[in-house]
Design an enzyme around this catalytic site. Structure first.
Site, PDB file in Angstrom:
ATOM      1  N   THR A 200       0.725  -1.238  -0.175  1.00  0.00           N
ATOM      2  CA  THR A 200      -0.214   0.096   0.077  1.00  0.00           C
ATOM      3  C   THR A 200       0.671   1.279  -0.029  1.00  0.00           C
ATOM      4  OG1 THR A 200      -1.956  -0.944   0.983  1.00  0.00           O
ATOM      5  CG2 THR A 200      -1.683   1.178   1.498  1.00  0.00           C
TER       6      THR A 200
ATOM      7  N   LYS B 120      -8.938  -0.137  -0.988  1.00  0.00           N
ATOM      8  CA  LYS B 120      -8.460   0.000   0.604  1.00  0.00           C
ATOM      9  C   LYS B 120      -9.013   1.292   1.143  1.00  0.00           C
ATOM     10  CE  LYS B 120      -4.128  -1.840  -1.138  1.00  0.00           C
ATOM     11  NZ  LYS B 120      -2.918  -1.614  -1.441  1.00  0.00           N
TER      12      LYS B 120
ATOM     13  N   GLY C 223      -8.581   5.592   4.594  1.00  0.00           N
ATOM     14  CA  GLY C 223      -7.974   4.479   3.656  1.00  0.00           C
ATOM     15  C   GLY C 223      -7.032   3.882   4.807  1.00  0.00           C
TER      16      GLY C 223
ATOM     17  N   SER D 270       3.979   1.566   2.513  1.00  0.00           N
ATOM     18  CA  SER D 270       5.158   1.478   2.200  1.00  0.00           C
ATOM     19  C   SER D 270       5.759   2.502   1.256  1.00  0.00           C
ATOM     20  CB  SER D 270       5.504   0.052   1.684  1.00  0.00           C
ATOM     21  OG  SER D 270       4.610  -0.200   0.872  1.00  0.00           O
TER      22      SER D 270
ATOM     23  N   CYS E 206       7.825   2.485  -5.143  1.00  0.00           N
ATOM     24  CA  CYS E 206       7.728   1.643  -4.489  1.00  0.00           C
ATOM     25  C   CYS E 206       7.522  -0.078  -4.782  1.00  0.00           C
ATOM     26  CB  CYS E 206       7.021   1.942  -3.193  1.00  0.00           C
ATOM     27  SG  CYS E 206       6.440   0.878  -1.938  1.00  0.00           S
TER      28      CYS E 206
END
Length: 178
Positions: free
Chosen positions: A6, A38, A50, A129, A165
């Site tokens: 996420t 999410k 979220g 992350s 990411c």
């Protein structure tokens, strides 16, 4: 096995708010799902939340947060503080491995995995992350283009984070409050 996932980014700007997330769920070094949802719109379209972290834990927090919103009649600052208190004092909640990002037209909040409640001073909330990448991009967009809308900042910043990411992707969902 640790589950990582996420990027969630929220912006409150000019009486409007946007919250977005990527769609990737990762377990170990495997992408388990690329189109996860999410985000949740709460309080009759007045609040968006979220999550990052464990999905089942986050769903528990959504339910608790929604209950607090109802209890305090949509008062978002009061609801997040009361949920933070419960999170820190409740033995069950302390074991949850999730974070929430919450936005309304007036406020942005981060509820950490330890029950901390943080209201960022610049109206930008980022978790997960990829959160630091999205946060940096959002700050840069807002500085370079102050006229840009909250939704545009969220969209562009999540695109950048999804390209950097490895636990995020560019399958983005955005909810807005106008």
């Amino acid at each position: 096995m640790k589950i990582r996932s996420t990027t969630v980014l929220g912006i409150v700007k000019d009486g409007k708010a946007a919250l977005g997330s990527d769609g990737q769920v990762t377990m170990g070094n495997t992408v388990m799902k690329a189109n996860a949802k999410k985000l949740r719109v709460l309080q009759n379209g007045q609040v968006i939340a979220g999550f990052a972290g464990s999905t089942s834990d986050a769903l528990t927090l959504y339910d608790r947060f929604n209950s607090k919103l109802e209890e305090f009649r949509g008062n978002v600052p009061r609801a997040v503080v009361e949920l933070g208190k419960d999170w820190r004092n409740d033995k069950y909640l302390r074991r949850l491995e999730a974070m929430l990002a919450v936005v309304s037209r007036e406020n942005a909040f981060l509820l950490s995995g330890t029950g901390d409640v943080i209201e960022p001073e610049n109206g930008i909330v980022a978790i997960g992350s990829g959160g630091p990448y999205a946060l940096a991009a959002a700050r840069a967009f807002l500085k370079a283009k102050p006229e840009i809308s909250a939704k545009e900042v969220v969209e562009q910043s999540l695109q950048i984070a999804g390209q950097i990411c490895i636990y995020s992707n560019t399958n983005i969902t955005i909810e807005t409050l106008d």
